[in-house]
Design an enzyme around this catalytic site. Structure first.
Site, short mmCIF file in Angstrom:
data_model
loop_
_atom_site.label_atom_id
_atom_site.label_comp_id
_atom_site.label_asym_id
_atom_site.label_seq_id
_atom_site.Cartn_x
_atom_site.Cartn_y
_atom_site.Cartn_z
N HIS A 414 4.22 -6.11 9.90
CA HIS A 414 2.92 -5.38 10.04
C HIS A 414 1.80 -6.24 9.07
O HIS A 414 2.37 -7.10 8.39
CB HIS A 414 2.81 -3.87 9.74
CG HIS A 414 2.93 -3.82 8.29
ND1 HIS A 414 4.36 -3.75 7.70
CD2 HIS A 414 2.06 -3.39 7.13
CE1 HIS A 414 4.29 -3.57 6.15
NE2 HIS A 414 2.85 -3.25 6.11
N ASP A 416 -2.00 -5.56 6.74
CA ASP A 416 -2.29 -4.32 6.19
C ASP A 416 -3.59 -4.03 6.57
O ASP A 416 -4.01 -2.87 6.30
CB ASP A 416 -2.43 -4.61 4.74
CG ASP A 416 -1.02 -4.44 4.13
OD1 ASP A 416 -0.17 -3.73 4.75
OD2 ASP A 416 -0.76 -4.93 2.77
N HIS A 487 3.89 -9.20 7.26
CA HIS A 487 5.28 -8.95 6.44
C HIS A 487 5.82 -7.62 6.71
O HIS A 487 5.51 -6.77 7.52
CB HIS A 487 4.62 -8.68 5.05
CG HIS A 487 3.70 -7.88 4.41
ND1 HIS A 487 2.36 -8.04 5.07
CD2 HIS A 487 3.89 -6.63 4.07
CE1 HIS A 487 1.68 -6.90 4.73
NE2 HIS A 487 2.35 -5.97 4.03
N ARG A 497 15.02 0.36 -5.33
CA ARG A 497 14.15 -0.35 -5.56
C ARG A 497 12.83 0.28 -5.76
O ARG A 497 12.31 1.41 -5.24
CB ARG A 497 13.73 -1.24 -4.30
CG ARG A 497 12.86 -2.18 -4.31
CD ARG A 497 12.97 -3.21 -2.96
NE ARG A 497 12.66 -2.25 -1.78
CZ ARG A 497 13.28 -2.32 -0.69
NH1 ARG A 497 14.09 -3.28 -0.77
NH2 ARG A 497 13.00 -1.59 0.37
#
Length: 543
Positions: A414, A416, A487, A497
């Site tokens: 996508h 942003d 990204h 993470r």
């Protein structure tokens, strides 16, 4: 109650103050579909601000006569609203700080203190009248900009006396503005011989307003000294970032209006901030290391940095995360906002500071979260050589847990601030994308370098992977938020993470409200402990 028109008005009112709330936008569309044609009404609209916005729109389209009409009406509405705002201050005052202090005062002190509070309230009407409903930050330089637009619009229609009058009115707020001083000289040269420039005065309403404002400021400073309370004079009329010489009289346009050269050319104001795409600026901090630039990351407006955080800071932020994160926080309670298998936990800066003030986590650790995000903002603004202030749009620390036997993307590819259309090789800047976002850094706080899967940048047409970033403590990847940087995020297949996700905007209208509250908390802490702040915060960001 099936009152769909009223529901549509209420939703529209909320959406005007919260344009990032995409669910409400969808609700409005549903009401339109169900109820048919509806006349959307903003129930909190400020008439003077509506006229100002309309005037700016006409001005941008070079429709100067209607621009003048709406701007003049906006000024009249502003001064009417100012009288009403000040009248509402004449009543009981409630200041929260007195609820936490052992406030004791004699009769005369209490009376003096009460009227000082009324004076503060009246003085702050400047902020109130320049703030859009639902927002906390006022439009910078709001009232003076009315006269700035008008002086140039009147010039463009050949009314030089009124242009001079408005220019002199603007100088009441900014007496040293070189561009407008030059305009005053130029307008004076255009006047007919029968008109004495000395007889053209600033407008009475502007002169009266500025005189009263300065007197109130002096009284407040004197009262603060005599009564022992802290008062800092706000700067609502800063012209450093609002005008940028936009209304200097341009040369070579409408030359039939004048005999002789005009002052140097300036920019025509627009709704978007013009900026050159460039990078390679200072990283500001000696410990921060440049790993890859845009060329090495096979794209544009991208940078990979290491050592933005130390290992000790990573460990501390990781502990903060474990102490305050809630499932689905930041995504309206949705634990799996992107794909059904992931479990998403997170927390904001303000929540961390609240937990710190309550003693649930160390306050200095909460402060580290705030300082780390501000450090990231300063680095991004400097590295990409932005000539405008970068504001926080959203700040969020989050962790993703391990998902076994996953080889797909946890967060699909996508951009942003726009909607990717691979078939058309386009990225459309429209809802539900966050169209106001300009830069998107991710600051990694993982302790476990064995955790797998992070961010991949890719080309917009075929989605072939161009670069893959592995998680590492203190590493920051930052890129512009548009279609040039699509990204995705790979699933975590080992370990955990954690990162601080940041989105920045160049438009102050879309500043993060929680961040403004957090700034106020930090300012209060710094007043308690002078010199405690590690970073020089841009004064604009404190407004």
């Amino acid at each position: 109650m099936n009152q769909l028109e009223e529901a549509a008005d209420a939703a529209h009112t909320f959406f005007m103050a919260n344009p990032e709330h995409l669910e409400t936008q969808q609700d409005i569309e549903n009401y339109k579909t169900t109820a048919g044609k509806v006349q959307l009404v903003d129930r909190e609209a400020k008439p003077h601000m509506e006229d100002y916005s309309a005037g700016v729109k006409h001005y941008d389209e070079e429709e100067y006569v209607p621009a003048i009409k709406r701007m003049e009406r906006a000024l009249k509405g502003y001064y009417t609203a100012d009288v009403e705002c000040r009248a509402l201050c004449e009543g009981p005052q409630r200041f929260e700080e007195y609820e936490y202090l052992e406030y004791q005062a004699g009769l005369y002190e209490a009376i003096a203190d009460h009227y000082m509070q009324i004076l503060v309230c009246a003085h702050e009407c400047v902020r109130e009248l320049a703030t859009r409903p639902g927002r906390l930050s006022p439009i910078e330089n709001y009232l003076p900009l009315h006269y700035d637009y008008l002086q140039f619009a009147y010039y463009r229609v050949g009314e030089y006396v009124k242009a001079l009058e408005c220019a002199k009115s603007y100088l009441l707020f900014h007496p040293d503005d070189e561009a407008v001083l030059e305009n005053v000289d130029y307008y004076t040269s255009l006047l007919e011989e029968t008109v004495n420039p000395e007889n053209v005065k600033p407008r009475k309403d502007a002169a009266r307003f500025v005189r009263r404002y300065k007197l109130e400021s002096d009284l407040l400073q004197m009262g603060a000294t005599g009564l022992g309370f802290v008062y800092t004079e706000p700067s609502y009329w800063s012209s450093s970032g609002a005008r940028q010489d936009e209304h200097r009289v341009p040369s070579g346009v409408n030359s039939e209006l004048a005999d002789g050269p005009a002052p140097s050319v300036g920019k025509k104001p627009g709704s978007k901030v013009d900026r050159e795409l460039q990078e390679g600026g200072s990283l500001l901090y000696s410990e921060v290391e440049l790993v890859h630039n845009s060329e090495q990351l096979n794209g544009t407006q991208r940078v990979l940095l290491d050592n933005v955080l130390s290992e000790e800071e990573c460990r501390e932020l990781h502990q903060v995360a474990q102490g305050i994160m809630l499932a689905g926080d930041g995504y309206r309670g949705k634990t799996s906002p992107h794909t059904p298998n992931e479990k998403f936990e997170g927390a904001t800066v303000l929540k961390a500071l609240q937990f710190g003030s309550e003693g649930r986590i160390p306050l200095q650790s909460a402060r580290l979260f705030y300082d780390a995000s501000e450090k990231a903002r300063r680095i991004v603004q400097s590295y990409f050589r932005l000539n405008s202030t970068l504001y926080f749009s959203y700040t969020h620390m989050h962790c993703l847990g391990q998902q076994e036997k996953r080889n797909d993307l946890s967060h699909p590819i996508h951009a942003d601030n726009c909607l990717l259309d691979p078939e058309a090789s386009e990225c459309w800047k429209e809802a539900p994308a966050y169209t106001f976002r300009d830069y998107s850094p991710l600051l990694i706080v993982d302790e476990d370098e064995e955790s797998e899967g992070w961010l991949c940048s890719c080309c917009s047409a075929s989605f072939l992977f161009q670069a893959s970033i592995k998680p590492k403590c203190g590493r920051m990847i930052s890129f512009s938020s548009g279609g040039e940087n699509p990204h995705g995020v790979r699933a975590v297949t080992k370990g955990q993470r954690c990162a601080v996700a940041l989105w920045f905007t160049l438009d102050p209208l879309y500043r993060e409200l929680e961040r403004i509250h957090a700034d106020e908390v930090i300012a209060a802490l710094d007043q308690e402990r002078p010199g405690a702040g590690d970073l020089d915060i841009n004064p604009k960001d404190e407004l």
